[in-house]
Design a protein around this motif. Structure first.
Motif, PDB file in Angstrom:
ATOM      1  N   LEU A  41       0.806  -1.224   0.000  1.00 65.51           N
ATOM      2  CA  LEU A  41       0.000   0.000   0.000  1.00 65.51           C
ATOM      3  C   LEU A  41       0.841   1.277   0.000  1.00 65.51           C
ATOM      4  CD1 LEU A  41      -2.859  -0.960   2.506  1.00 65.51           C
ATOM      5  CD2 LEU A  41      -3.057  -0.615   0.031  1.00 65.51           C
ATOM      6  N   SER A  42       2.156   1.142  -0.022  1.00 70.10           N
ATOM      7  CA  SER A  42       2.965   2.357   0.145  1.00 70.10           C
ATOM      8  C   SER A  42       2.878   3.310  -1.045  1.00 70.10           C
ATOM      9  CB  SER A  42       4.415   2.003   0.471  1.00 70.10           C
ATOM     10  OG  SER A  42       4.986   1.274  -0.578  1.00 70.10           O
ATOM     11  N   ASN A  43       2.673   2.770  -2.258  1.00 69.68           N
ATOM     12  CA  ASN A  43       2.513   3.674  -3.409  1.00 69.68           C
ATOM     13  C   ASN A  43       1.191   4.441  -3.318  1.00 69.68           C
ATOM     14  OD1 ASN A  43       4.948   3.023  -4.788  1.00 69.68           O
ATOM     15  ND2 ASN A  43       3.991   1.129  -5.490  1.00 69.68           N
ATOM     16  N   ALA A  44       0.146   3.738  -2.951  1.00 66.66           N
ATOM     17  CA  ALA A  44      -1.149   4.399  -2.781  1.00 66.66           C
ATOM     18  C   ALA A  44      -1.042   5.466  -1.688  1.00 66.66           C
ATOM     19  CB  ALA A  44      -2.219   3.372  -2.425  1.00 66.66           C
ATOM     20  N   ALA A  45      -0.339   5.143  -0.618  1.00 65.69           N
ATOM     21  CA  ALA A  45      -0.169   6.100   0.481  1.00 65.69           C
ATOM     22  C   ALA A  45       0.592   7.336   0.006  1.00 65.69           C
ATOM     23  CB  ALA A  45       0.558   5.437   1.653  1.00 65.69           C
ATOM     24  N   GLU A  46       1.615   7.125  -0.784  1.00 62.93           N
ATOM     25  CA  GLU A  46       2.398   8.264  -1.272  1.00 62.93           C
ATOM     26  C   GLU A  46       1.543   9.161  -2.170  1.00 62.93           C
ATOM     27  OE1 GLU A  46       5.216   9.195  -0.241  1.00 62.93           O
ATOM     28  OE2 GLU A  46       5.885  10.662  -1.711  1.00 62.93           O
ATOM     29  N   ARG A  47       0.720   8.569  -3.039  1.00 53.85           N
ATOM     30  CA  ARG A  47      -0.126   9.371  -3.926  1.00 53.85           C
ATOM     31  C   ARG A  47      -1.139  10.199  -3.126  1.00 53.85           C
ATOM     32  NH1 ARG A  47       0.963   4.889  -7.672  1.00 53.85           N
ATOM     33  NH2 ARG A  47      -0.591   3.489  -6.801  1.00 53.85           N
ATOM     34  N   LEU A  48      -1.763   9.566  -2.140  1.00 55.81           N
ATOM     35  CA  LEU A  48      -2.739  10.306  -1.327  1.00 55.81           C
ATOM     36  C   LEU A  48      -2.050  11.406  -0.516  1.00 55.81           C
ATOM     37  CD1 LEU A  48      -5.624  10.704  -0.292  1.00 55.81           C
ATOM     38  CD2 LEU A  48      -5.216   8.871   1.380  1.00 55.81           C
ATOM     39  N   THR A  49      -0.884  11.110   0.013  1.00 53.61           N
ATOM     40  CA  THR A  49      -0.138  12.128   0.783  1.00 53.61           C
ATOM     41  C   THR A  49       0.157  13.343  -0.087  1.00 53.61           C
ATOM     42  OG1 THR A  49       0.905  10.418   2.132  1.00 53.61           O
ATOM     43  CG2 THR A  49       1.971  12.569   2.093  1.00 53.61           C
ATOM     44  N   LEU A  50       0.699  13.106  -1.272  1.00 54.98           N
ATOM     45  CA  LEU A  50       1.065  14.232  -2.148  1.00 54.98           C
ATOM     46  C   LEU A  50      -0.175  14.993  -2.602  1.00 54.98           C
ATOM     47  CD1 LEU A  50       3.949  12.686  -4.302  1.00 54.98           C
ATOM     48  CD2 LEU A  50       4.137  14.225  -2.327  1.00 54.98           C
ATOM     49  N   PHE A  51      -1.261  14.256  -2.852  1.00 53.51           N
ATOM     50  CA  PHE A  51      -2.503  14.926  -3.242  1.00 53.51           C
ATOM     51  C   PHE A  51      -2.987  15.865  -2.125  1.00 53.51           C
ATOM     52  CE2 PHE A  51      -7.072  15.256  -2.884  1.00 53.51           C
ATOM     53  CZ  PHE A  51      -7.362  15.913  -4.065  1.00 53.51           C
ATOM     54  N   LEU A  52      -3.027  15.354  -0.898  1.00 55.35           N
ATOM     55  CA  LEU A  52      -3.548  16.163   0.212  1.00 55.35           C
ATOM     56  C   LEU A  52      -2.655  17.368   0.502  1.00 55.35           C
ATOM     57  CD1 LEU A  52      -4.825  13.352   2.599  1.00 55.35           C
ATOM     58  CD2 LEU A  52      -6.192  14.882   1.147  1.00 55.35           C
ATOM     59  N   ILE A  53      -1.355  17.170   0.414  1.00 55.73           N
ATOM     60  CA  ILE A  53      -0.415  18.285   0.607  1.00 55.73           C
ATOM     61  C   ILE A  53      -0.720  19.385  -0.410  1.00 55.73           C
ATOM     62  CG2 ILE A  53       2.009  18.929   0.207  1.00 55.73           C
ATOM     63  CD1 ILE A  53       2.784  16.308   1.674  1.00 55.73           C
ATOM     64  N   GLN A  54      -0.918  18.980  -1.645  1.00 57.43           N
ATOM     65  CA  GLN A  54      -1.209  19.958  -2.702  1.00 57.43           C
ATOM     66  C   GLN A  54      -2.581  20.604  -2.480  1.00 57.43           C
ATOM     67  OE1 GLN A  54      -0.372  19.021  -6.913  1.00 57.43           O
ATOM     68  NE2 GLN A  54      -2.569  19.028  -7.219  1.00 57.43           N
ATOM     69  N   TYR A  55      -3.575  19.793  -2.169  1.00 52.86           N
ATOM     70  CA  TYR A  55      -4.938  20.309  -1.991  1.00 52.86           C
ATOM     71  C   TYR A  55      -4.991  21.375  -0.902  1.00 52.86           C
ATOM     72  CZ  TYR A  55      -9.876  20.687  -1.072  1.00 52.86           C
ATOM     73  OH  TYR A  55     -11.128  21.206  -0.894  1.00 52.86           O
ATOM     74  N   TRP A  56      -4.256  21.145   0.179  1.00 52.76           N
ATOM     75  CA  TRP A  56      -4.335  22.057   1.331  1.00 52.76           C
ATOM     76  C   TRP A  56      -3.331  23.195   1.280  1.00 52.76           C
ATOM     77  CZ3 TRP A  56      -8.667  22.271   3.807  1.00 52.76           C
ATOM     78  CH2 TRP A  56      -9.489  21.133   3.896  1.00 52.76           C
ATOM     79  N   GLY A  57      -2.667  23.358   0.163  1.00 52.68           N
ATOM     80  CA  GLY A  57      -1.842  24.554  -0.013  1.00 52.68           C
ATOM     81  C   GLY A  57      -0.349  24.353   0.063  1.00 52.68           C
ATOM     82  N   GLY A  58       0.106  23.106   0.081  1.00 48.62           N
ATOM     83  CA  GLY A  58       1.544  22.835   0.069  1.00 48.62           C
ATOM     84  C   GLY A  58       2.057  22.691  -1.359  1.00 48.62           C
ATOM     85  N   PRO A  59       3.258  22.163  -1.515  1.00 47.34           N
ATOM     86  CA  PRO A  59       3.863  22.015  -2.841  1.00 47.34           C
ATOM     87  C   PRO A  59       3.010  21.164  -3.790  1.00 47.34           C
ATOM     88  CG  PRO A  59       5.467  21.532  -1.111  1.00 47.34           C
ATOM     89  CD  PRO A  59       4.142  21.703  -0.436  1.00 47.34           C
TER      90      PRO A  59
END
Ligand code: HEM
Length: 128
Positions: A41-59
């Motif tokens: 599940l680590s690839n799925a976790a990485e995609r969701l992490t990067l998505f949420l970071i972007q959605y909430w105003g990060g890189p």
């Protein structure tokens, strides 16, 4: 109310922890786990992490790696009914609660996850 949720919540570390705790719960969920195509599940976790970071105003690393999110379309291959949505949201809400954020931040995240998870439903199930 909140300028930048990403920063106010503690930046990258907070979102990594959130998704780690969320996927630890998904890994043990007999309804949700079979939906995930990859054994790890680590690839799925990485995609969701990067998505949420972007959605909430990060890189915007998510967009650089994956392009436009198009989340409804990307979820089409997975049968998501009310039960799957409720299970997903339950795990995410528990993960958010584990972070002990301020009430305003906690509400911003949970409100978003409620709406977004409802929007991902793509399968009709019988109503009680
Ligand atoms: C409603 C219940 C949901 C279920 C059952 C579900 C399930 C899944 C599954 C099976 C995948 C493929 C895993 C992979 O990438 O290998 C996935 C991907 C993903 N999901 Fe969900 N999901 C749900 C809701 C959401 C919500 C609400 C969001 C955002 C707030 C979200 C964000 C994502 C992202 C960003 C990806 C990776 C997309 C990509 O770049 O390919 N999901 N989801």
């Amino acid at each position: 109310m909140i300028g930048n949720v990403y920063q106010a919540a503690g930046g990258e570390d907070t979102f990594r922890l959130l998704v780690q705790r969320f996927y630890a719960r998904v890994a043990d969920d007999a309804l949700l786990r079979p939906l995930y195509p990859e054994e790890d599940l680590s690839n799925a976790a990485e995609r969701l992490t990067l998505f949420l970071i972007q959605y909430w105003g990060g890189p915007s690393t998510y967009n650089e790696q994956r392009g436009h999110p198009r989340l409804r379309i990307r979820h089409q291959p997975f049968a998501i009914g009310q039960d799957e949505r409720d299970a997903w949201l339950g795990h995410m809400t528990a993960a958010v609660d584990s972070l002990n954020l301020s009430p305003a931040l906690r509400k911003a995240l949970v409100d978003y996850f409620e709406t977004a998870s409802t929007a991902m439903i793509n399968m009709r199930t019988a109503q009680p």
